[in-house]
Design an enzyme around this catalytic site. Sequence first.
Site, PDB file in Angstrom:
ATOM      1  N   ILE A 104      -4.182   4.543   0.843  1.00 13.95           N
ATOM      2  CA  ILE A 104      -4.484   4.828   2.023  1.00 13.95           C
ATOM      3  C   ILE A 104      -5.673   5.771   2.088  1.00 13.95           C
ATOM      4  O   ILE A 104      -6.533   5.911   2.780  1.00 13.95           O
ATOM      5  CB  ILE A 104      -3.371   5.469   2.990  1.00 13.95           C
ATOM      6  N   PHE A 112       1.028  -1.162  -0.028  1.00 13.46           N
ATOM      7  CA  PHE A 112      -0.085   0.173  -0.003  1.00 13.46           C
ATOM      8  C   PHE A 112       1.027   1.122   0.007  1.00 13.46           C
ATOM      9  O   PHE A 112       1.993   1.323   0.393  1.00 13.46           O
ATOM     10  CB  PHE A 112      -0.798  -0.028   1.360  1.00 13.46           C
ATOM     11  N   CYS A 113       0.363   2.373  -0.435  1.00 11.37           N
ATOM     12  CA  CYS A 113       1.025   3.652  -0.285  1.00 11.37           C
ATOM     13  C   CYS A 113      -0.046   4.599  -0.132  1.00 11.37           C
ATOM     14  O   CYS A 113      -1.328   4.524   0.263  1.00 11.37           O
ATOM     15  CB  CYS A 113       1.797   3.735  -1.618  1.00 11.37           C
ATOM     16  N   THR A 114       0.311   5.953  -0.513  1.00 15.06           N
ATOM     17  CA  THR A 114      -0.650   6.982  -0.104  1.00 15.06           C
ATOM     18  C   THR A 114      -1.874   6.984  -0.986  1.00 15.06           C
ATOM     19  O   THR A 114      -2.863   7.077  -0.408  1.00 15.06           O
ATOM     20  CB  THR A 114       0.126   8.431  -0.369  1.00 15.06           C
ATOM     21  N   GLY A 172      -1.894   5.047  -4.205  1.00 16.12           N
ATOM     22  CA  GLY A 172      -1.966   3.997  -5.145  1.00 16.12           C
ATOM     23  C   GLY A 172      -0.874   3.996  -6.235  1.00 16.12           C
ATOM     24  O   GLY A 172      -0.496   2.894  -6.706  1.00 16.12           O
TER      25      GLY A 172
END
Length: 345
Positions: free
Chosen positions: A224, A195-197, A199
């Site tokens: 997220i 996951f990241c901020t 996508g």
Amino acid sequence: MNAPTSKSTPTLPQPHHPYKVMALYKFASLPDVEALKSPLAEFCCARGVKGTLILAPEGINGTVAGAPEAIDALAEFLFTSGPFGNRLAGAEVKYSFADTAPFLRMKVRLKPEIVTLRAPQVDPNRQVGTYVEPEDWNGLIERNDVVLVDTRNDYEVGLGTFQRALDPHTSSFVEFKDYVEKNLDPARDKKVAMFCTGGIRCEKASSYLLSQGFEEVFHLKGGILKYLEVTPPEESRFKGECFVFDERVSVGHGLELGSATLCRACRHPLTEADRRHADYHEGISCPHCRDDAAKHEAAAERQRQMDLARQRGLAHMGDAAATDAQQRRQRKKQLADQSRQANKD
């Protein structure tokens, strides 16, 4: 893998906020980026839209803000009526709202990549991992056979992350390749979720892992931010706040403004605990840069200028500061003209 089918429609209707924020990215073939730069910049500036948009031959990435009607017009320009044609259709787009302007100016930048990994074998337009909808994310990451990896940098992880997620301790996304080589094994780690901020980093990270022989790679669709937008707080597995790359600094559930601030010396995000630390001095230093005297000196001078501007009732940064400066120049010119005229008389 098929690209996500996200639509560029508002997700947080909050008309009482004066600024609408649009974060977007799309991997798409844009060989004509140099020709696209000026029309895009001119369109944004003409409507008071501010922020940063990155164009590269592989696509677009960025966050901008402005009046709601200006952002809506920009969305139409990007996805329908402008020089991009339909190449940005299906872009990952997230909207939020703010009471104050998150950005000070508008920048359209040309770069080799919209998110820098420096791995020529990676092509998200050809191969990415399996998208996982936010409502299915909790079930996936609670499985014992899934390795959960946070692909963000250490200063972002420090503000908040998912329970049991591995922290690569990277200072830039380029270092993620080294982390994979040293810590992950396709023969052992059969299922990897990332996951990241928003996508975008996971698009490249998942493509990279697949190119290295990992069999099952999953990533949180919309990142997220989308998870925090749609997941009820009582069901959330995300602890803390999510760092964002604008003056809001962080957001929480429902994408409400978070409590983090930035150290003006080193730009490191600060928690409430950081601001209570003995090494924190507002506008000058924080626990993360306490040994960097050069940064402190520059920050102290900047803070002094801000305090002086505040005492004089002037702005120090952004358009308001530019307006103040212009008015001061005009006043000086008027005084000079009056003085010359008086001397003639």
